[in-house]
Design a protein around this motif. Structure first.
Motif, mmCIF file in Angstrom:
data_model
loop_
_atom_site.group_PDB
_atom_site.id
_atom_site.type_symbol
_atom_site.label_atom_id
_atom_site.label_comp_id
_atom_site.label_asym_id
_atom_site.label_seq_id
_atom_site.Cartn_x
_atom_site.Cartn_y
_atom_site.Cartn_z
ATOM 1 N N ALA A 38 0.833 -1.207 0.000
ATOM 2 C CA ALA A 38 0.000 0.000 0.000
ATOM 3 C C ALA A 38 0.865 1.253 0.000
ATOM 4 N N VAL A 39 1.900 1.255 0.816
ATOM 5 C CA VAL A 39 2.817 2.403 0.860
ATOM 6 C C VAL A 39 3.524 2.560 -0.483
ATOM 7 N N SER A 40 3.904 1.434 -1.085
ATOM 8 C CA SER A 40 4.547 1.481 -2.397
ATOM 9 C C SER A 40 3.604 2.041 -3.454
ATOM 10 N N ALA A 41 2.335 1.610 -3.431
ATOM 11 C CA ALA A 41 1.353 2.108 -4.394
ATOM 12 C C ALA A 41 1.161 3.614 -4.247
ATOM 13 N N GLN A 42 1.097 4.060 -3.013
ATOM 14 C CA GLN A 42 0.947 5.495 -2.765
ATOM 15 C C GLN A 42 2.139 6.267 -3.320
ATOM 16 N N GLY A 43 3.327 5.734 -3.117
ATOM 17 C CA GLY A 43 4.527 6.407 -3.602
ATOM 18 C C GLY A 43 4.652 6.419 -5.107
ATOM 19 N N TYR A 60 -5.684 1.990 -3.051
ATOM 20 C CA TYR A 60 -5.194 0.616 -2.900
ATOM 21 C C TYR A 60 -6.339 -0.243 -2.393
ATOM 22 N N LYS A 61 -6.542 -1.414 -3.055
ATOM 23 C CA LYS A 61 -7.613 -2.316 -2.646
ATOM 24 C C LYS A 61 -7.035 -3.599 -2.078
ATOM 25 N N LEU A 62 -7.402 -3.908 -0.836
ATOM 26 C CA LEU A 62 -6.971 -5.136 -0.192
ATOM 27 C C LEU A 62 -7.889 -6.285 -0.558
#
Length: 233
Positions: A160-165, A171-173
């Motif tokens: 999720a942090v990677s997707a944000q960056g 981000y969908k879990l």
């Protein structure tokens, strides 16, 4: 212009890990859940692979239309109905294919890759991206990253942090640990990305009605954008 060939290319691609409740790469194991029996697929040590079919409708002018997801049986059935046709007579071809599968053991959805490939081909003939050929309004669209079920909450937080960056809108879990731990995983991801990043949870039909209410209320407090498919259809 004529269609000269209809080919199906099968690609085998590695994936990061097995997707629970879908892949056939690992054995089934029960989800920790006291009220009823639920299952997910276990993760395997060797990297699993997934197969993707690529439909290629080729023409005598060297232009081809592409689409993924075609069924080999449909390609074998419809190839002779496509070869020799003018791909610019798209509506005529589609009606022909509808009649070709009538009374056959194929679902009408199986025609979608052929229809999509013809749209792709015609856009290329027009020298335009497909979205422009279809009459697009926007130049950019927001995207979110849809993740598989990870065996640990740390992996969900990390991605999720990677997707944000990387500039994703959200981000969908796919958390399948049982409703109580699912809430905890969602909470940890929210804490990691902050209050303004879009988050979603796709339960893939793993809750009963009381569980879905509890998870939904918890995710509302965590400012999740949606809760997807909580109940069995």
């Amino acid at each position: 212009m004529k269609i000269t060939a209809v080919k199906l290319q099968v690609l085998e691609l590695p994936v990061r890990m097995a997707r629970a409740l879908g892949d056939l790469t690992g054995p089934m194991s029960p989800v920790p859940e006291p009220l009823r029996v639920k299952f997910i697929r276990e993760f395997v040590d060797t990297p699993p692979k997934t197969r993707v079919t690529l439909l290629r409708i080729q023409t005598d002018q060297g232009v081809e239309g592409l689409c993924t997801g075609a069924d080999p049986g449909m390609v074998a059935l419809l190839r002779s109905d496509l070869v020799g046709a003018d791909p610019q007579q798209h509506g005529y071809i589609y009606q022909k294919l509808l009649w070709a599968v009538r009374f056959k053991h194929f679902h009408i959805n199986g025609l979608a890759p052929f229809d999509n490939a013809l749209w792709d081909l015609r856009a290329k003939l027009a020298g335009m991206p497909l979205h422009r050929f279809l009459g697009s309004v926007k130049e950019r669209v927001p995207c979110y990253l849809s993740a598989p079920h990870y065996p640990t909450s740390e992996e969900s937080v990390e991605e999720a942090v990677s997707a944000q960056g990387r500039g994703y809108l959200g981000y969908k879990l796919h958390a399948f640990f049982g409703w109580q731990k699912d809430i905890e995983v969602c909470r940890r991801v929210r804490e990691a990305v902050g209050p303004d990043f879009y988050l979603m949870q796709d339960a893939a039909e793993t809750y009963n009605y009381p569980e879905a209410l509890k998870v939904g209320r918890a995710l509302e407090e965590l400012k999740f954008h949606w809760l997807e498919e909580p109940l069995r259809d």
